[in-house]
Design a protein around this motif. Structure first.
Motif, mmCIF file in Angstrom:
data_model
loop_
_atom_site.group_PDB
_atom_site.id
_atom_site.type_symbol
_atom_site.label_atom_id
_atom_site.label_comp_id
_atom_site.label_asym_id
_atom_site.label_seq_id
_atom_site.Cartn_x
_atom_site.Cartn_y
_atom_site.Cartn_z
ATOM 1 N N ASN A 36 -12.334 -1.514 -10.086
ATOM 2 C CA ASN A 36 -11.331 -0.671 -9.446
ATOM 3 C C ASN A 36 -10.202 -1.536 -8.878
ATOM 4 N N TYR A 37 -9.008 -1.355 -9.425
ATOM 5 C CA TYR A 37 -7.863 -2.140 -8.974
ATOM 6 C C TYR A 37 -6.743 -1.184 -8.560
ATOM 7 N N PRO A 38 -6.664 -0.867 -7.289
ATOM 8 C CA PRO A 38 -5.726 0.174 -6.834
ATOM 9 C C PRO A 38 -4.257 -0.190 -6.996
ATOM 10 N N TRP A 39 -3.954 -1.432 -7.292
ATOM 11 C CA TRP A 39 -2.548 -1.816 -7.469
ATOM 12 C C TRP A 39 -2.036 -1.549 -8.876
ATOM 13 N N VAL A 40 -2.925 -1.270 -9.821
ATOM 14 C CA VAL A 40 -2.494 -1.049 -11.210
ATOM 15 C C VAL A 40 -1.564 0.159 -11.275
ATOM 16 N N GLY A 41 -0.414 -0.029 -11.891
ATOM 17 C CA GLY A 41 0.549 1.051 -12.054
ATOM 18 C C GLY A 41 1.507 1.235 -10.890
ATOM 19 N N LYS A 42 1.314 0.491 -9.800
ATOM 20 C CA LYS A 42 2.205 0.619 -8.652
ATOM 21 C C LYS A 42 3.529 -0.093 -8.937
ATOM 22 N N ALA A 43 4.587 0.399 -8.286
ATOM 23 C CA ALA A 43 5.904 -0.218 -8.470
ATOM 24 C C ALA A 43 6.122 -1.374 -7.505
ATOM 25 N N SER A 44 5.411 -1.337 -6.363
ATOM 26 C CA SER A 44 5.595 -2.371 -5.343
ATOM 27 C C SER A 44 4.315 -2.534 -4.547
ATOM 28 N N ILE A 45 4.131 -3.708 -4.012
ATOM 29 C CA ILE A 45 2.954 -3.970 -3.184
ATOM 30 C C ILE A 45 2.980 -3.135 -1.915
ATOM 31 N N THR A 46 4.160 -2.695 -1.500
ATOM 32 C CA THR A 46 4.277 -1.887 -0.284
ATOM 33 C C THR A 46 3.597 -0.533 -0.423
ATOM 34 N N GLU A 47 3.374 -0.080 -1.654
ATOM 35 C CA GLU A 47 2.674 1.193 -1.864
ATOM 36 C C GLU A 47 1.206 1.115 -1.464
#
Length: 254
Positions: free
Chosen positions: A155-166
């Motif tokens: 599980n990698y919750p950052w996949v598909g995010k536009a920015s680390i701030t999300e």
């Protein structure tokens, strides 16, 4: 007979004083100019010893690879051990991420190569790995770049995010990135450069025989997480600290 030369007339006292003052001023200007030139030369020398390590490019220094029969050798990697390692040209990055990135480091850091799929690490989880024994201590100072993925996590919750701030602020992201992380000291900051936000950390964990000092820069770019981590042990941290901070601070993606 030739006429006798006229005796030299002494300069007026005021003129001699002005000449001495001008001479002192000229000397001071020369000293300041020489000092400035020395400072510029010193800065230039330091800059010349720092090179750019960029994914997709040929390494700016010779890389280090284990000799035949030595790739499965375990323990601390000492890149200065010529009985185990040899030097060779190599290409950087592209093993676990296609996201372009770069960093600047002194030219005495050596990229590792020739492990799993030709990459820099036996685990196959790293995209770049630089090592140096220049700081003394009981183990090398290391800089690694990876996509944050591990063999035991899916599980990698950052996949598909536009920015680390999300993923929240620096503290929230660190809990997402390393849920089991336990440290004694932590400094967390953030920086935005060219539209990309980087979360940065200095971490310390009291432990023996371990790279217990970490400096981290992390960013999400086009849905991928890219991290740059500098590691040192207590035995070489004081010498390595300013260098690792500069290296990690130079890390850029995109």
């Amino acid at each position: 007979p030739e006429p006798e030369p006229e005796p030299e007339r002494p300069e007026p006292l005021g003129r001699r004083r002005r000449a001495r003052v001008l001479s002192k001023r000229s000397l001071l200007r020369n000293v300041l100019a020489a000092s400035a030139l020395g400072a510029v030369s010193a800065r230039g020398a330091r800059a010349e010893g720092t090179v750019k390590f960029a994914s997709g490019d040929e390494a700016p220094v010779l890389c280090t690879q284990a000799k035949e029969g030595m790739k499965k050798r375990r323990g601390i990697i000492d890149v200065s051990d010529t009985t185990v390692f040899e030097r060779t040209p190599c290409k950087l990055g592209g093993y676990v991420t296609k996201t372009p990135y770069s960093l600047r480091a002194p030219d005495y850091f050596e990229p590792l190569t020739g492990y799993m799929n030709g990459g820099p690490d036996p685990s196959g989880l790293l995209d770049m790995r630089l090592e140096s024994m220049a700081f003394g201590g009981d183990r090398p100072v290391t800089v690694v770049v990876s996509d944050g993925k591990t063999a035991d996590r899916k599980n990698y919750p950052w996949v598909g995010k536009a920015s680390i701030t999300e993923l929240g602020g620096p503290d929230e992201f660190l809990r997402v990135f390393a849920p089991q992380l336990s440290v004694n000291e932590k400094i967390a900051t953030s920086e935005t450069v060219d539209g990309v936000t980087y979360y940065k950390y200095q971490l310390y964990k009291a432990a023996a025989n371990y790279n217990n000092r970490k400096v981290i820069s992390a960013a999400v770019y086009n849905g991928d997480l890219i991290t740059c981590v500098g590691l040192a042990s207590e035995s070489n941290w004081e010498k390595a600290k300013p260098v690792l901070l500069d290296i990690v601070d130079s890390f850029r993606v995109g």
